[in-house]
Design an enzyme around this catalytic site. Structure first.
Site, mmCIF file in Angstrom:
data_model
loop_
_atom_site.group_PDB
_atom_site.id
_atom_site.type_symbol
_atom_site.label_atom_id
_atom_site.label_comp_id
_atom_site.label_asym_id
_atom_site.label_seq_id
_atom_site.Cartn_x
_atom_site.Cartn_y
_atom_site.Cartn_z
ATOM 1 N N MET A 30 0.841 -1.202 0.000
ATOM 2 C CA MET A 30 0.000 0.000 0.000
ATOM 3 C C MET A 30 0.877 1.254 0.000
ATOM 4 O O MET A 30 0.408 2.348 0.331
ATOM 5 C CB MET A 30 -0.943 -0.021 1.189
ATOM 6 C CG MET A 30 -1.900 -1.216 1.110
ATOM 7 S SD MET A 30 -3.420 -0.980 1.999
ATOM 8 C CE MET A 30 -2.806 -0.869 3.662
ATOM 9 N N HIS A 34 8.999 1.212 3.241
ATOM 10 C CA HIS A 34 10.101 1.242 4.203
ATOM 11 C C HIS A 34 10.975 0.018 3.945
ATOM 12 O O HIS A 34 10.676 -0.786 3.034
ATOM 13 C CB HIS A 34 9.564 1.268 5.643
ATOM 14 C CG HIS A 34 8.550 0.199 5.920
ATOM 15 N ND1 HIS A 34 8.873 -1.138 5.956
ATOM 16 C CD2 HIS A 34 7.207 0.265 6.140
ATOM 17 C CE1 HIS A 34 7.794 -1.845 6.212
ATOM 18 N NE2 HIS A 34 6.758 -1.025 6.315
ATOM 19 N N HIS A 37 9.346 -3.474 3.303
ATOM 20 C CA HIS A 37 8.846 -3.724 1.941
ATOM 21 C C HIS A 37 10.012 -4.048 1.005
ATOM 22 O O HIS A 37 9.940 -4.981 0.192
ATOM 23 C CB HIS A 37 8.136 -2.483 1.382
ATOM 24 C CG HIS A 37 6.899 -2.077 2.117
ATOM 25 N ND1 HIS A 37 6.807 -0.873 2.787
ATOM 26 C CD2 HIS A 37 5.707 -2.696 2.272
ATOM 27 C CE1 HIS A 37 5.599 -0.763 3.326
ATOM 28 N NE2 HIS A 37 4.914 -1.847 3.025
ATOM 29 N N SER A 187 4.293 1.258 7.785
ATOM 30 C CA SER A 187 3.991 2.562 7.186
ATOM 31 C C SER A 187 3.315 3.475 8.205
ATOM 32 O O SER A 187 3.385 4.691 8.118
ATOM 33 C CB SER A 187 3.063 2.385 5.980
ATOM 34 O OG SER A 187 3.626 1.466 5.073
ATOM 35 N N ARG A 188 2.643 2.847 9.183
ATOM 36 C CA ARG A 188 1.906 3.641 10.171
ATOM 37 C C ARG A 188 2.824 4.288 11.212
ATOM 38 O O ARG A 188 2.411 5.206 11.922
ATOM 39 C CB ARG A 188 0.892 2.756 10.892
ATOM 40 C CG ARG A 188 -0.241 2.306 9.999
ATOM 41 C CD ARG A 188 -1.306 1.596 10.825
ATOM 42 N NE ARG A 188 -2.586 1.629 10.146
ATOM 43 C CZ ARG A 188 -2.993 0.705 9.285
ATOM 44 N NH1 ARG A 188 -2.231 -0.311 9.016
ATOM 45 N NH2 ARG A 188 -4.175 0.811 8.719
HETATM 46 P P1 AMP Z 1 1.512 -3.051 3.428
HETATM 47 O O1 AMP Z 1 2.039 -1.990 2.543
HETATM 48 O O2 AMP Z 1 1.495 -2.685 4.869
HETATM 49 O O3 AMP Z 1 0.200 -3.614 2.924
HETATM 50 O O4 AMP Z 1 2.546 -4.250 3.341
HETATM 51 C C1 AMP Z 1 2.891 -4.822 2.121
HETATM 52 C C2 AMP Z 1 3.670 -6.095 2.383
HETATM 53 O O5 AMP Z 1 4.851 -5.778 3.128
HETATM 54 C C3 AMP Z 1 2.873 -7.114 3.213
HETATM 55 O O6 AMP Z 1 3.137 -8.419 2.737
HETATM 56 C C4 AMP Z 1 3.439 -6.911 4.598
HETATM 57 O O7 AMP Z 1 3.331 -8.054 5.432
HETATM 58 C C5 AMP Z 1 4.894 -6.598 4.278
HETATM 59 N N1 AMP Z 1 5.522 -5.879 5.389
HETATM 60 C C6 AMP Z 1 5.051 -4.779 6.020
HETATM 61 N N2 AMP Z 1 5.873 -4.432 7.024
HETATM 62 C C7 AMP Z 1 6.870 -5.336 7.032
HETATM 63 C C8 AMP Z 1 8.036 -5.535 7.852
HETATM 64 N N3 AMP Z 1 8.327 -4.720 8.861
HETATM 65 N N4 AMP Z 1 8.848 -6.569 7.563
HETATM 66 C C9 AMP Z 1 8.564 -7.418 6.526
HETATM 67 N N5 AMP Z 1 7.493 -7.282 5.730
HETATM 68 C C10 AMP Z 1 6.656 -6.264 5.982
#
Ligand code: AMP
Length: 282
Positions: A30, A34, A37, A187-188
């Protein structure tokens, strides 16, 4: 890196990759990227895949409209970061591109899996996640899908979705990347006030402590009670701290009954809801 906003153009490019027998891995995100990702993209590249990352803030997985509105959006910086790790393709679609009005969508049955843990506090969330991931998989047609352990239940939901679709896509779960003080990258996190940013690492400390207690033979209920108290004392507002079976995600009463055990938690740090988990036994 190639950037596509239109599904048609993306589709044509991916077809070329497939024709050349290049394996393709998909990393849905999304945005507000960071290092967590980026680690997914780097891991997929290391495993020999061409990497397709999507950035799409999916409205159907937000049960709280304010959360959707406040979700951080940093597209220019995201593009720079993706280029820096050698991502092959970025797909940056609009809502209309992902959900055209004539779209026929599959239905899934997740049973209790979508109602426990995150599902209990975010009704409809996992329906939205499955909806967007299945749609994006249709568009990207990858060989593999890389997702983070940070969202452990999400990985279980997507695994179930892939089974229901009889999909051959390989699902890879990558470890959670953390800040130096243990806070899981998210991201939060940019929305945390300085005070809550200072307190937030207690979530990981609590998980680590739970693991120690587990190794010392404490009962699940004792570990849970201690953890909730530790989070509250630190100034956080936990929604849950559960010890669950690593496969079924059902709560465990006795540790001997499960081959793998994971501690999962969600807690509010002021206005920001954070989640994390740790494998106690794998
Ligand atoms: P999001 O943008 O939050 O939807 O996350 C996108 C992908 O990145 C999802 O598969 C998350 O589980 C993964 N992700 C988010 N934060 C982390 C993290 N700190 N370490 C590893 N993967 C992450």
């Amino acid at each position: 890196m190639f950037l596509f906003k239109k599904a048609n153009a993306l589709h044509l490019y991916i077809r070329q990759l497939h024709q050349q027998h290049f394996p393709v891995a998909f990393i849905p995100t999304m945005g507000a990227l960071h290092a967590g990702h980026l680690a997914l993209i780097q891991l997929a590249a290391k495993d020999g895949y061409h990497t397709v990352c999507s950035i799409f803030v999916n409205p159907t997985q937000f049960n709280d409209p304010r959360d959707l509105e406040k979700y951080p959006r940093t597209p220019e910086k995201d593009i720079e970061l993706l280029v820096s790790v050698g991502c092959t393709v970025l797909f940056l679609p609009t809502v209309a591109e992902v959900y055209p009005s004539d779209l026929e969508q599959p239905t899934f049955e997740f049973d209790y899996l979508e109602k426990i843990l995150e599902g209990a506090f975010r009704p409809g969330h996992f329906r939205g996640v499955a909806q967007v991931v299945s749609r994006l998989l249709d568009l990207v047609q990858p060989d593999a899908l890389y997702m983070g352990q940070k969202d452990y239940q999400q990985v279980a939901i997507i695994q179930s979705m892939l089974q229901q679709l009889h999909s051959t896509v390989k699902l890879v779960m990558a470890p959670t990347l953390r800040e130096a003080d243990g806070l899981a990258m998210s991201s939060r996190n940019v929305r945390l006030t300085p005070d809550f940013r200072r307190i937030a690492p207690v979530i990981f400390q609590t998980l680590v402590h739970a693991k120690q207690q587990f190794q010392q033979g404490y009962a699940p209920a004792e570990i849970q009670q201690y953890a909730l108290q530790k989070l509250i004392t630190a100034g956080l507002k936990p929604e849950y701290f559960e010890l669950v079976d690593g496969k079924t995600l059902l709560p465990i009463e006795r540790f001997n009954d499960s081959k793998s055990v994971v501690a999962c938690t969600a807690a509010w740090a002021g206005e920001v809801r954070l989640i994390d988990n740790l494998l106690l036994k794998s």
